[in-house]
Design an enzyme around this catalytic site. Sequence first.
Site, PDB file in Angstrom:
ATOM      1  N   ASP A   1      37.677  46.154  55.070  1.00 29.59           N
ATOM      2  CA  ASP A   1      37.006  45.447  53.987  1.00 29.59           C
ATOM      3  C   ASP A   1      37.422  43.983  54.119  1.00 29.59           C
ATOM      4  O   ASP A   1      38.221  43.614  54.988  1.00 29.59           O
ATOM      5  CB  ASP A   1      37.411  46.035  52.632  1.00 29.59           C
ATOM      6  CG  ASP A   1      36.378  45.760  51.545  1.00 29.59           C
ATOM      7  OD1 ASP A   1      35.571  44.834  51.708  1.00 29.59           O
ATOM      8  OD2 ASP A   1      36.388  46.469  50.525  1.00 29.59           O
TER       9      ASP A   1
ATOM     10  N   HIS B   1      39.463  43.730  44.365  1.00 35.51           N
ATOM     11  CA  HIS B   1      39.202  42.293  44.372  1.00 35.51           C
ATOM     12  C   HIS B   1      40.290  41.536  43.618  1.00 35.51           C
ATOM     13  O   HIS B   1      40.371  40.312  43.692  1.00 35.51           O
ATOM     14  CB  HIS B   1      37.854  41.993  43.704  1.00 35.51           C
ATOM     15  CG  HIS B   1      36.718  42.740  44.307  1.00 35.51           C
ATOM     16  ND1 HIS B   1      36.133  43.829  43.710  1.00 35.51           N
ATOM     17  CD2 HIS B   1      36.060  42.560  45.474  1.00 35.51           C
ATOM     18  CE1 HIS B   1      35.159  44.278  44.480  1.00 35.51           C
ATOM     19  NE2 HIS B   1      35.099  43.523  45.551  1.00 35.51           N
TER      20      HIS B   1
END
Length: 571
Positions: A351, A279
Amino acid sequence: MKRAGVRKTAALVVPLLLAVAACGSDEEPEPATSTSAAPPPSVAPSSAAQTGDPATRAASAVSAMSDSDLAGQVLMPYAYGSSATAVDKGSAAGNQGLAGVDTPAEMIAKYHLGGLILVAFTAKDPTGATNPTTNVENPKQVRELTDGLQAAAAKLPGGAPLMIGTDQEYGVVTRITEGVTMLPSAMGAGAAGRPKLTEAAWKAAGAELAAMGITVDFAPVADTLGPPANTVIGSRAFGSDPKANAQQVAAAVRGLESSGVAAGLKHFPGHGHTSGDSHEGLPVVSQSKAAWTAQDLPPFQSGVGAGAGVVMSGHLDVQALDKGVPATFSKKIMTDVLRGQLKFTGVAMTDAMNMPPAMKWAPGEAAVRALNAGNDMLLMPPNIGAARDGILAGLKNGSLKKERLVEAVTRILTLKFRGTTRPPLAASATTEHEKAVAALDAASITVLKGPCSGALLTGPVTVTASGGREVARVNLVRALQAQGFQVRAAGGTVVHLVGYGDKSVDLDPAARVTVMMDTPYLLASAKSPVLVATYSSSKLSLTALAAVLAGKAKAPGKSPVAVPGLPRTAC
């Protein structure tokens, strides 16, 4: 998906995710009381979706699609709003910034989308504005939303249903919390070590998701945990033993798939042996190929073998497989390893494409690169129009071959045509489901220090909790009272609850019993004479804990990860 912090309330810890959503939230939500409602009318699938072999139907549908249709089918963005067709002003503004439309249904119609992910977070749209959004409130609302989304998709060329996904891992990543049976975290199942119980619990979970119209669950996490420094995955993984993990992953996959929900393994080829957070940047996995083969590969291999419909890539630099290239964009990983070595024939999905490693390129170029690597579906592109236009431009300039796009869409449609029946909402949160999940919870409770028989508490009890975990505290109080304990606000023998993100400063040195509701590593610093791990703060986990504390049940669990200075179990 990106985690940006948490907002804690007395009743619930709500994840605030900035700009992304497929990897995780920051705190385990507490289960709410189950609700029941009459099932809303079902949206009938098109005639193309009702008959024939899924692969044959898919090939027929693809042959009638334009390039724009094909480009839309590989996109799975998020949208703002809890209804397909009626949203508030804030959600409309968010959808305008994201897609130039007001509602999720209009987004599907405009871009001929193949899928949509249901989320609950605060996001920055392409204009830079920050907008809160939640698509999930309770089963009745979710079913009404998914019916509306499917009605919009039924009008698209080819008649394929929409792929509707969410991140329902249970534990710290749980999108739908009200009116569902809350499973323990994956690590809790790993502690139980009984795949048959895991399969039964995930079958119950799948039935509830299917009744809400969810067609793919981005679970289970197939990562094998390495060092404790990996806090990104933590209790989302079953543990550190690849063989045990492989059995658990296969069990969870069988449970979901048997209920008509596609299981989505993540994060391929393995996020467990890095302390980096995708992230925030590109994590490096520095294992040798032999170590990766022995430790990370087995759970993915078993999950594929068990019939998982989806494998999600990780934004990871797995140096032994393709040094310097994020796995999502690596043909060596997403094609040579996933398709060639593992023989996976389902849908490969990225993702979230709005995470930093995928934002290295403009959305259109990133989309083409991901497809060329072997991904079939692109999750959460940061700009839907730019991603779609980039795919179309790639077809025109030759950087993306039509055959690759057709292959991707054919896989997507084959998976979507595989199951078109949605059970009635009455299938959600039943007594049978609770029994199945409670059995897994009871098997997970682990005593790492203290006696193995008899009551672990005597006299009046006081329950305390760190971090404002009031729901968990109250649930344990009620469970202890049901076991016959007198519970006081203060002055009794202290049971202290700790959970996700807690540090040693959150421990209570006066506690007789310290209970870890997430990864058990913090128990190494606790001074209590009794140390217990539940790996979960769900109501059923705490009910099982109370029975152990009262001496009415054994604690059969074994920690699936090593805790310095403590055994896997004291029993």
